[in-house]
Write a protein that holds these residues in place. Sequence first.
Motif, mmCIF file in Angstrom:
data_model
loop_
_atom_site.group_PDB
_atom_site.id
_atom_site.type_symbol
_atom_site.label_atom_id
_atom_site.label_comp_id
_atom_site.label_asym_id
_atom_site.label_seq_id
_atom_site.Cartn_x
_atom_site.Cartn_y
_atom_site.Cartn_z
ATOM 1 N N LEU A 1 0.825 -1.204 0.000
ATOM 2 C CA LEU A 1 0.000 0.000 0.000
ATOM 3 C C LEU A 1 0.861 1.257 0.000
ATOM 4 O O LEU A 1 0.646 2.179 -0.799
ATOM 5 C CB LEU A 1 -0.931 0.007 1.217
ATOM 6 C CG LEU A 1 -1.741 1.284 1.431
ATOM 7 C CD1 LEU A 1 -2.761 1.468 0.313
ATOM 8 C CD2 LEU A 1 -2.425 1.249 2.781
ATOM 9 N N LEU A 2 1.855 1.298 0.884
ATOM 10 C CA LEU A 2 2.718 2.477 0.963
ATOM 11 C C LEU A 2 3.513 2.681 -0.322
ATOM 12 O O LEU A 2 3.705 3.813 -0.776
ATOM 13 C CB LEU A 2 3.653 2.377 2.172
ATOM 14 C CG LEU A 2 2.961 2.439 3.535
ATOM 15 C CD1 LEU A 2 3.974 2.202 4.653
ATOM 16 C CD2 LEU A 2 2.238 3.758 3.727
ATOM 17 N N HIS A 3 3.965 1.582 -0.917
ATOM 18 C CA HIS A 3 4.712 1.667 -2.176
ATOM 19 C C HIS A 3 3.809 2.220 -3.288
ATOM 20 O O HIS A 3 4.233 3.085 -4.056
ATOM 21 C CB HIS A 3 5.261 0.286 -2.547
ATOM 22 C CG HIS A 3 6.081 0.288 -3.786
ATOM 23 N ND1 HIS A 3 7.329 0.867 -3.851
ATOM 24 C CD2 HIS A 3 5.826 -0.200 -5.017
ATOM 25 C CE1 HIS A 3 7.809 0.721 -5.071
ATOM 26 N NE2 HIS A 3 6.921 0.075 -5.795
ATOM 27 N N LYS A 4 2.570 1.750 -3.358
ATOM 28 C CA LYS A 4 1.632 2.256 -4.367
ATOM 29 C C LYS A 4 1.306 3.719 -4.131
ATOM 30 O O LYS A 4 1.225 4.500 -5.078
ATOM 31 C CB LYS A 4 0.350 1.421 -4.373
ATOM 32 C CG LYS A 4 0.537 0.074 -5.008
ATOM 33 C CD LYS A 4 -0.730 -0.754 -4.976
ATOM 34 C CE LYS A 4 -0.460 -2.127 -5.561
ATOM 35 N NZ LYS A 4 -1.622 -2.994 -5.508
ATOM 36 N N GLN A 5 1.136 4.112 -2.874
ATOM 37 C CA GLN A 5 0.855 5.517 -2.567
ATOM 38 C C GLN A 5 2.034 6.394 -2.975
ATOM 39 O O GLN A 5 1.849 7.478 -3.518
ATOM 40 C CB GLN A 5 0.553 5.700 -1.079
ATOM 41 C CG GLN A 5 -0.819 5.220 -0.683
ATOM 42 C CD GLN A 5 -1.065 5.334 0.812
ATOM 43 O OE1 GLN A 5 -0.132 5.398 1.613
ATOM 44 N NE2 GLN A 5 -2.322 5.341 1.189
ATOM 45 N N ASP B 1 1.923 9.383 -5.636
ATOM 46 C CA ASP B 1 2.367 10.731 -5.300
ATOM 47 C C ASP B 1 3.396 11.226 -6.320
ATOM 48 O O ASP B 1 3.352 12.383 -6.752
ATOM 49 C CB ASP B 1 2.976 10.778 -3.892
ATOM 50 C CG ASP B 1 1.933 10.623 -2.794
ATOM 51 O OD1 ASP B 1 0.721 10.726 -3.081
ATOM 52 O OD2 ASP B 1 2.344 10.378 -1.640
ATOM 53 N N GLN B 2 4.309 10.344 -6.720
ATOM 54 C CA GLN B 2 5.313 10.725 -7.719
ATOM 55 C C GLN B 2 4.649 11.018 -9.061
ATOM 56 O O GLN B 2 5.003 11.982 -9.733
ATOM 57 C CB GLN B 2 6.358 9.618 -7.867
ATOM 58 C CG GLN B 2 7.278 9.497 -6.675
ATOM 59 C CD GLN B 2 8.154 8.254 -6.717
ATOM 60 O OE1 GLN B 2 7.909 7.328 -7.484
ATOM 61 N NE2 GLN B 2 9.167 8.222 -5.868
ATOM 62 N N GLN B 3 3.676 10.176 -9.435
ATOM 63 C CA GLN B 3 2.974 10.395 -10.703
ATOM 64 C C GLN B 3 2.162 11.685 -10.657
ATOM 65 O O GLN B 3 2.119 12.429 -11.635
ATOM 66 C CB GLN B 3 2.068 9.210 -11.027
ATOM 67 C CG GLN B 3 2.836 7.966 -11.418
ATOM 68 C CD GLN B 3 1.950 6.737 -11.547
ATOM 69 O OE1 GLN B 3 0.815 6.717 -11.095
ATOM 70 N NE2 GLN B 3 2.479 5.698 -12.165
#
Length: 104
Positions: free
Chosen positions: A66-70, A74-76
């Motif tokens: 979840l944190l990796h996807k968030q 955020d970067q995108q």
Amino acid sequence: MSQPNTVVVHILDKDYCISCPPEQRANLESAARYLDGKMREIRSGGKVIGAERVAVMAALNITHDLLHKQQRQDQQAGATREQVRTLLDRVDRALSNNPDELHG
């Protein structure tokens, strides 16, 4: 929102009764299936023994995902904001170079 109803979910060979509003039932059942799958995956790896430890490892793996996807989102979003700023700057420059074309 409706009054909560009890939903029974099956996770790692145990049933859990959980209060849940009717409109959230499908999401709860989907989450329970996902968690059950992750816990079975960890248990079948044979490195973690005990339901509590399996649950903690599953929770850590899910949280990491979840944190990796968030972070990626955020970067995108930051990249998208920068692209929009660049486009707005280009539009502003184009409009300031050709003000007569607006009133044509």
